[in-house]
Design a protein around this motif. Structure first.
Motif, PDB file in Angstrom:
ATOM      1  N   ARG A 144       4.785   3.989   8.810  1.00  0.00           N
ATOM      2  CA  ARG A 144       4.634   4.191   7.376  1.00  0.00           C
ATOM      3  C   ARG A 144       5.806   4.948   6.749  1.00  0.00           C
ATOM      4  O   ARG A 144       5.905   5.022   5.551  1.00  0.00           O
ATOM      5  N   GLU A 152       0.835  -1.205   0.000  1.00  0.00           N
ATOM      6  CA  GLU A 152       0.000   0.000   0.000  1.00  0.00           C
ATOM      7  C   GLU A 152       0.865   1.248   0.000  1.00  0.00           C
ATOM      8  O   GLU A 152       0.511   2.255  -0.607  1.00  0.00           O
ATOM      9  N   ASP A 153       1.981   1.181   0.686  1.00  0.00           N
ATOM     10  CA  ASP A 153       2.865   2.333   0.772  1.00  0.00           C
ATOM     11  C   ASP A 153       3.536   2.651  -0.561  1.00  0.00           C
ATOM     12  O   ASP A 153       4.084   3.730  -0.736  1.00  0.00           O
ATOM     13  N   LEU A 191       5.267   9.430   3.803  1.00  0.00           N
ATOM     14  CA  LEU A 191       3.883   9.699   4.197  1.00  0.00           C
ATOM     15  C   LEU A 191       3.830  10.825   5.223  1.00  0.00           C
ATOM     16  O   LEU A 191       2.965  11.693   5.155  1.00  0.00           O
ATOM     17  N   THR A 227       1.895   2.974  -3.235  1.00  0.00           N
ATOM     18  CA  THR A 227       0.969   3.901  -3.885  1.00  0.00           C
ATOM     19  C   THR A 227       1.275   5.305  -3.373  1.00  0.00           C
ATOM     20  O   THR A 227       1.441   5.508  -2.175  1.00  0.00           O
ATOM     21  N   HIS A 228       1.342   6.231  -4.282  1.00  0.00           N
ATOM     22  CA  HIS A 228       1.644   7.598  -3.879  1.00  0.00           C
ATOM     23  C   HIS A 228       0.603   8.061  -2.857  1.00  0.00           C
ATOM     24  O   HIS A 228      -0.600   7.832  -3.036  1.00  0.00           O
ATOM     25  N   PRO A 229       1.031   8.708  -1.789  1.00  0.00           N
ATOM     26  CA  PRO A 229       0.090   9.123  -0.732  1.00  0.00           C
ATOM     27  C   PRO A 229      -1.079   9.952  -1.245  1.00  0.00           C
ATOM     28  O   PRO A 229      -2.191   9.817  -0.758  1.00  0.00           O
ATOM     29  N   TRP A 267      -4.131   6.169   9.258  1.00  0.00           N
ATOM     30  CA  TRP A 267      -3.154   5.969   8.193  1.00  0.00           C
ATOM     31  C   TRP A 267      -2.179   7.150   8.126  1.00  0.00           C
ATOM     32  O   TRP A 267      -0.976   6.963   8.010  1.00  0.00           O
ATOM     33  N   ASP A 324      -8.413   8.338  -2.777  1.00  0.00           N
ATOM     34  CA  ASP A 324      -9.311   7.179  -2.714  1.00  0.00           C
ATOM     35  C   ASP A 324     -10.086   7.150  -1.403  1.00  0.00           C
ATOM     36  O   ASP A 324     -11.292   6.888  -1.387  1.00  0.00           O
ATOM     37  N   LEU A 325      -9.397   7.405  -0.295  1.00  0.00           N
ATOM     38  CA  LEU A 325     -10.067   7.389   0.999  1.00  0.00           C
ATOM     39  C   LEU A 325     -11.091   8.514   1.112  1.00  0.00           C
ATOM     40  O   LEU A 325     -12.174   8.328   1.667  1.00  0.00           O
ATOM     41  N   ARG A 330      -3.713   7.534  -2.588  1.00  0.00           N
ATOM     42  CA  ARG A 330      -4.372   6.811  -1.495  1.00  0.00           C
ATOM     43  C   ARG A 330      -5.310   7.750  -0.728  1.00  0.00           C
ATOM     44  O   ARG A 330      -6.431   7.388  -0.404  1.00  0.00           O
ATOM     45  N   TYR A 331      -4.839   8.945  -0.471  1.00  0.00           N
ATOM     46  CA  TYR A 331      -5.650   9.947   0.226  1.00  0.00           C
ATOM     47  C   TYR A 331      -6.909  10.261  -0.580  1.00  0.00           C
ATOM     48  O   TYR A 331      -8.012  10.317  -0.045  1.00  0.00           O
TER      49      TYR A 331
END
Length: 126
Positions: A109, A65-66, A113, A68-70, A103, A76-77, A73-74
């Motif tokens: 992390r 998961e890490d 991040l 993936t560029h933050p 997260w 998506d969340l 991911r941010y």
């Protein structure tokens, strides 16, 4: 359709856990979020989660998961959070927000991040 393949997936997880671990982890969250999840499918997700539980593989999945560029991911969340609120699923939205902030604050992390959280998110992560 999920109900048709549920028994097969459970047998595959028991017989070949390494083969289905990562695909299951990738799809588990989106399947579990469906508002009208069939009871048989929900039971299969729970059963597979128990069979495929592995602290080592969970740590490996977190490391993936890490990769993936933050910002992605941010994003998506936040989209998940927005969708849940639009659907009136407030408790699930709260849980997603807790996941987001957890997260962002996770010291395991790494610096990438942490730098993202400070530069881009600021007080939203608090």
């Amino acid at each position: 359709r999920g109900e048709c393949v549920a028994p097969l997936l459970e047998r595959l997880a028991a017989a070949y856990p390494a083969a289905v671990y990562h695909p299951f982890q990738l799809s588990k969250e989106s399947v579990s979020r469906k508002p009208r999840l069939a009871p048989r499918v929900a039971a299969t997700v729970r059963a597979m989660s128990a069979v495929l539980h592995s602290p080592r593989l969970e740590a490996l999945a977190a490391a993936f998961e890490d990769l993936t560029h933050p910002e992605l991911r941010y994003k998506d969340l936040l989209e998940t959070l927005t969708d849940l609120l639009k659907e009136g699923r407030v408790e699930e939205a709260r849980a997603s927000y807790v996941e987001l902030t957890r997260w962002l604050r996770d010291p395991k992390r790494g610096g990438f991040l942490a730098d993202f959280a400070k530069a881009k998110v600021g007080s939203q992560g608090e």
